[in-house]
Design an enzyme around this catalytic site. Structure first.
Site, PDB file in Angstrom:
ATOM      1  N   ASP A   1     -43.534 -55.294  93.894  1.00 40.31           N
ATOM      2  CA  ASP A   1     -43.058 -55.128  95.122  1.00 40.31           C
ATOM      3  C   ASP A   1     -44.878 -55.963  95.839  1.00 40.31           C
ATOM      4  O   ASP A   1     -46.020 -55.640  96.424  1.00 40.31           O
ATOM      5  CB  ASP A   1     -44.031 -53.290  95.809  1.00 40.31           C
TER       6      ASP A   1
ATOM      7  N   ASN B   1     -50.388 -55.524  99.219  1.00 37.99           N
ATOM      8  CA  ASN B   1     -50.318 -54.644  98.378  1.00 37.99           C
ATOM      9  C   ASN B   1     -51.795 -56.030  97.410  1.00 37.99           C
ATOM     10  O   ASN B   1     -51.674 -55.452  96.607  1.00 37.99           O
ATOM     11  CB  ASN B   1     -49.735 -54.612  97.433  1.00 37.99           C
TER      12      ASN B   1
ATOM     13  N   ASP C   1     -50.301 -50.841  94.269  1.00 38.18           N
ATOM     14  CA  ASP C   1     -49.160 -49.976  94.237  1.00 38.18           C
ATOM     15  C   ASP C   1     -48.038 -50.669  93.536  1.00 38.18           C
ATOM     16  O   ASP C   1     -47.483 -50.791  93.506  1.00 38.18           O
ATOM     17  CB  ASP C   1     -48.878 -50.710  95.691  1.00 38.18           C
TER      18      ASP C   1
HETATM   19  N1  LIG Z   1     -57.658 -48.618  95.472  1.00 41.41           N
HETATM   20  C1  LIG Z   1     -57.990 -49.125  96.940  1.00 41.41           C
HETATM   21  N2  LIG Z   1     -57.884 -50.114  97.511  1.00 41.41           N
HETATM   22  C2  LIG Z   1     -58.370 -50.662  98.928  1.00 41.41           C
HETATM   23  N3  LIG Z   1     -57.273 -50.195  99.745  1.00 41.41           N
HETATM   24  C3  LIG Z   1     -56.917 -49.487  99.439  1.00 41.41           C
HETATM   25  C4  LIG Z   1     -56.734 -48.973  98.003  1.00 41.41           C
HETATM   26  N4  LIG Z   1     -55.462 -48.482  97.495  1.00 41.41           N
HETATM   27  C5  LIG Z   1     -54.780 -48.227  99.089  1.00 41.41           C
HETATM   28  N5  LIG Z   1     -55.006 -49.072  99.641  1.00 41.41           N
HETATM   29  C6  LIG Z   1     -55.198 -49.176 101.219  1.00 41.41           C
HETATM   30  O1  LIG Z   1     -54.179 -49.066 101.769  1.00 41.41           O
HETATM   31  C7  LIG Z   1     -52.842 -49.073 101.971  1.00 41.41           C
HETATM   32  C8  LIG Z   1     -51.830 -48.058 101.258  1.00 41.41           C
HETATM   33  O2  LIG Z   1     -51.550 -47.873 100.014  1.00 41.41           O
HETATM   34  P1  LIG Z   1     -50.563 -47.813  98.878  1.00 41.41           P
HETATM   35  O3  LIG Z   1     -50.105 -49.523  98.690  1.00 41.41           O
HETATM   36  O4  LIG Z   1     -51.117 -47.351  97.617  1.00 41.41           O
HETATM   37  O5  LIG Z   1     -49.279 -47.240  99.789  1.00 41.41           O
HETATM   38  P2  LIG Z   1     -47.965 -47.951 100.246  1.00 41.41           P
HETATM   39  O6  LIG Z   1     -47.647 -49.163 100.530  1.00 41.41           O
HETATM   40  O7  LIG Z   1     -47.915 -47.359 101.418  1.00 41.41           O
HETATM   41  O8  LIG Z   1     -46.756 -47.229  99.136  1.00 41.41           O
HETATM   42  P3  LIG Z   1     -45.871 -46.410  98.895  1.00 41.41           P
HETATM   43  O9  LIG Z   1     -45.228 -48.347  99.258  1.00 41.41           O
HETATM   44  O10 LIG Z   1     -45.311 -46.425  97.372  1.00 41.41           O
HETATM   45  O11 LIG Z   1     -44.909 -45.471 100.211  1.00 41.41           O
HETATM   46  C9  LIG Z   1     -53.204 -50.196 101.123  1.00 41.41           C
HETATM   47  O12 LIG Z   1     -52.208 -51.576 101.302  1.00 41.41           O
HETATM   48  C10 LIG Z   1     -54.659 -50.658 101.282  1.00 41.41           C
HETATM   49  O13 LIG Z   1     -54.249 -51.485 102.400  1.00 41.41           O
HETATM   50 MG   LIG Z   2     -48.257 -50.788  99.625  1.00 37.34          MG
END
Ligand SMILES: Nc1ncnc2c1ncn2[C@@H]1O[C@H](COP(=O)(O)OP(=O)(O)OP(=O)(O)O)[C@@H](O)[C@H]1O
Ligand SMILES: [Mg+2]
Length: 231
Positions: free
Chosen positions: A156, A161, A176
């Site tokens: 992804d 990400n 992610d």
């Molecule tokens: N460890 C981290 N450090 C900095 N920013 C983070 C971190 N984890 C998450 N984020 C922020 O949160 C956002 C969403 O997290 P993540 O990409 O894991 O989930 P998602 O895209 O909502 O998940 P999914 O696609 O599984 O539904 C990221 O794009 C980033 O901005």
């Molecule tokens: Mg994400």
């Protein structure tokens, strides 16, 4: 109550909150244990994946990665640097030995998963807008590439990400990774070139592919963007 910031509710229904230097991802449907295993594996390979602090079936807590997301509103002078940083990350990831990767995202896995997935027809890319589920499926099956050029893929590889240090324009971390696994390199390149085009146009996408050391492959690019619609 401490400083808790709601970050996002992902497409898959994951809720992400930030507090005291950590990010807490919760989901009733995502396999967050699987994501934790992949982040940890990736970090051990020397790729700067977010550090897992705690995990459970519906919970993933990671240490905050510094920097700004690659899809931030970068000043024009920084854009080439961001594209080059994304290419460098992609190159390093795709250079990992496939035999050492315990996770599988080959077409033998992803096509059946796509056929079983719920597709949000209201959230299709412009090229597929208005398509029915049946049209998407028929096109996927009809255009499935015969061969796979296997590497370790993030699965992804969106600009959201990947985080970038705004001073040095180098990657600080990748997030992610729930769909990481061995797959054709275009699983990542199809998504990344789409996103890099949004960032800086076709020239930026061409620069990104040159940085990755890969020739354009329009058929695979189209197929893997279609495959991405299912997840
Ligand atoms: N460890 C981290 N450090 C900095 N920013 C983070 C971190 N984890 C998450 N984020 C922020 O949160 C956002 C969403 O997290 P993540 O990409 O894991 O989930 P998602 O895209 O909502 O998940 P999914 O696609 O599984 O539904 C990221 O794009 C980033 O901005
Ligand atoms: Mg994400």
């Amino acid at each position: 109550m401490g400083d808790v910031e709601h970050v996002t509710t992902g497409q898959s229904g994951a809720t992400v909150t930030r507090a005291a230097g950590t990010y807490r991802k919760e989901s009733a449907t995502d396999d967050l244990l699987g994501e934790a295993a992949r982040l940890t594996w990736l970090r051990r390979q020397g790729i700067p994946a977010a550090e897992v602090l705690e995990c459970g079936p519906g919970l993933l807590v990671t240490a905050e990665v510094p920097g700004r997301p690659a899809d931030d509103d970068w000043p024009p002078a920084a854009r080439d640097g961001v594209v080059d940083a994304l290419a460098e990350l992609t190159r390093a990831l795709h250079a990992l030995p496939v035999a050492d990767c315990p996770f599988d995202r080959r077409l033998a896995v992803t096509v059946p998963a796509a056929l079983a997935a719920d597709v949000d027809l209201d959230d299709l890319d412009e090229v597929h807008r208005g398509w029915s589920r049946e049209q998407l499926t028929a096109e996927l099956l009809a255009t499935r590439p015969a061969g796979e050029d296997l590497v370790v893929c993030h699965g992804d590889l969106t600009t959201q990400n990947v985080l970038i240090d705004p001073e040095t324009l180098t990657v600080t971390g990748v997030l992610d990774a729930g769909r990481l696994g061995v797959a054709d390199r275009w699983l990542d390149l199809a998504v990344a070139t789409r996103e890099v085009t949004d960032l800086g146009g076709e020239d930026a996408a061409a620069r990104y592919l040159r940085g990755c050391g890969v020739e354009p492959d329009p058929a695979k690019q189209t197929f893997y963007r279609l495959l991405d619609e299912f997840f």
